[in-house]
Design an enzyme around this catalytic site. Structure first.
Site, PDB file in Angstrom:
ATOM      1  N   ASN A  11      -9.365 -18.980  20.849  1.00 35.39           N
ATOM      2  CA  ASN A  11     -10.580 -19.715  21.182  1.00 35.39           C
ATOM      3  C   ASN A  11     -10.407 -20.534  22.594  1.00 35.39           C
ATOM      4  OD1 ASN A  11     -12.816 -21.481  20.942  1.00 35.39           O
ATOM      5  ND2 ASN A  11     -12.186 -22.541  19.290  1.00 35.39           N
ATOM      6  N   LYS A  13     -12.861 -22.034  23.785  1.00 35.00           N
ATOM      7  CA  LYS A  13     -13.736 -23.100  23.918  1.00 35.00           C
ATOM      8  C   LYS A  13     -14.610 -23.309  25.227  1.00 35.00           C
ATOM      9  CE  LYS A  13     -10.415 -25.540  20.949  1.00 35.00           C
ATOM     10  NZ  LYS A  13     -10.173 -26.842  20.112  1.00 35.00           N
ATOM     11  N   HIS A  97     -16.800 -23.909  13.183  1.00 37.19           N
ATOM     12  CA  HIS A  97     -15.742 -24.507  13.989  1.00 37.19           C
ATOM     13  C   HIS A  97     -15.866 -25.927  13.892  1.00 37.19           C
ATOM     14  CE1 HIS A  97     -12.729 -25.970  16.787  1.00 37.19           C
ATOM     15  NE2 HIS A  97     -12.297 -25.038  16.780  1.00 37.19           N
ATOM     16  N   GLU A  99     -15.453 -28.354  15.708  1.00 41.45           N
ATOM     17  CA  GLU A  99     -16.135 -28.979  16.917  1.00 41.45           C
ATOM     18  C   GLU A  99     -17.563 -28.997  16.768  1.00 41.45           C
ATOM     19  OE1 GLU A  99     -13.819 -27.327  19.960  1.00 41.45           O
ATOM     20  OE2 GLU A  99     -11.990 -28.602  19.340  1.00 41.45           O
ATOM     21  N   GLU A 169      -8.336 -24.452   9.258  1.00 43.33           N
ATOM     22  CA  GLU A 169      -8.207 -25.677  10.310  1.00 43.33           C
ATOM     23  C   GLU A 169      -8.314 -26.780   9.934  1.00 43.33           C
ATOM     24  OE1 GLU A 169      -8.541 -23.260  14.283  1.00 43.33           O
ATOM     25  OE2 GLU A 169     -10.378 -23.942  14.041  1.00 43.33           O
ATOM     26  N   GLY A 175      -6.301 -29.256  18.494  1.00 42.04           N
ATOM     27  CA  GLY A 175      -6.118 -30.060  19.753  1.00 42.04           C
ATOM     28  C   GLY A 175      -5.490 -31.399  19.944  1.00 42.04           C
ATOM     29  N   SER A 214      -3.367 -26.681  16.879  1.00 42.48           N
ATOM     30  CA  SER A 214      -2.282 -26.988  17.657  1.00 42.48           C
ATOM     31  C   SER A 214      -1.090 -26.169  17.432  1.00 42.48           C
ATOM     32  CB  SER A 214      -1.532 -28.278  17.283  1.00 42.48           C
ATOM     33  OG  SER A 214      -2.337 -29.283  17.686  1.00 42.48           O
TER      34      SER A 214
END
Ligand code: PGA
Length: 259
Positions: A11, A13, A97, A99, A169, A175, A214
């Site tokens: 990903n 991003k 996701h 985010e 996730e 992150g 991570s």
């Protein structure tokens, strides 16, 4: 039971221009990416979909987007439709996701709609689910996973579910450099598989459930050994070819038998 083929999805991003993406793909080729026993999906920014897809045309590496609008087309300024993604050569799309959920306020209902639309446009979804730190502390992890995945599965057929990938996730691991422990991952993946089994008994055993948060070359081997982990969705560590290849090798080195 069908053996579950591991998958490693990158990903990117909001990183990499098309030119930088192209250089990455060239480097992957130069470094002799070995695809033995593993599926690789590069989920790239919209502006790179076409170029990366063309660069990978002769290889088996697949391309995905990171989000999409649910409508076929329409007056939605600034949005990207599933039809556009599909015609750019992508076969996959990340949906839900964290985010998107937490920074851009996407709600469960909207994500369900997007997943249904992706499948209707012949795109396979990588369905992301996961709890926040507060929800984990409150003991709500399982109920969050159920809330996020249950309504999605209601709209899917067996065939739809079979082509989807579920990515567990935990939001607090994305992150942050703090990955979930093997025990936490095993418990969550076991629960996700039970949720899938409840709705799709015939699919659950072969359903690919990957972990994200991570993942890096140092922890990939240990996490891959965890029962029920079928690969990874990798953000930061997918941005450099060397670390991405190391993660792929760690996945290849782990011989599981579909448990
Ligand atoms: P990370 O991101 O690997 O940088 O934690 C994972 C993701 O966002 O999918």
């Amino acid at each position: 039971m069908k053996q579950r083929r591991p998958v490693v999805a990158a990903n990117w991003k909001m990183y990499k221009t098309p030119q930088e993406g192209r250089a990455y793909v060239d480097e992957l080729g130069i470094k002799g990416l070995d695809l033995e026993g593993v599926d690789i999906i590069l989920c790239v920014p919209y502006t790179s979909l076409l170029l990366i897809g063309e660069s990978l045309e002769n290889g088996e590496v697949e391309v995905g987007a990171q989000n999409m609008h649910w409508a076929h087309d329409g007056a939605y300024t600034g949005e990207i439709s599933p039809r556009m993604i599909k015609s750019s050569g992508a076969g996959w799309v990340i949906l839900g996701h964290s985010e998107r959920r937490h920074i851009f306020g996407e709600m469960d209902e909207e994500i369900v709609r997007k997943i249904r639309s992706a499948l209707d446009h012949d795109l396979s979804p990588i369905i992301c689910i996961g709890e926040t730190l507060q929800e984990r502390r409150n003991g709500e992890t399982l109920s969050v996973l159920r809330r996020q995945l249950g309504p999605v599965m209601e709209t899917l057929s067996h065939e739809d579910m079979d082509r989807a990938i579920v990515a567990y996730e935990p939001v607090w691991a994305i992150g942050t450099g703090v990955n979930a422990t093997p025990a936490q991952v095993q418990e969550a993946h076991g629960n996700v598989r039970k949720l899938v089994a409840h709705r799709f008994p015939a699919v659950a055993g072969s359903q690919r459930i990957i972990y994200g948060g991570s993942v890096n070359p140092d922890n990939a081997g240990e996490l891959m050994e965890v029962e029920g982990v079928d690969g990874f969705l990798v953000g930061g560590a997918s941005l450099t070819v060397d670390s991405f290849i190391k993660i792929i090798r760690a996945v290849q080195a782990c011989h599981k038998n579909g448990t």
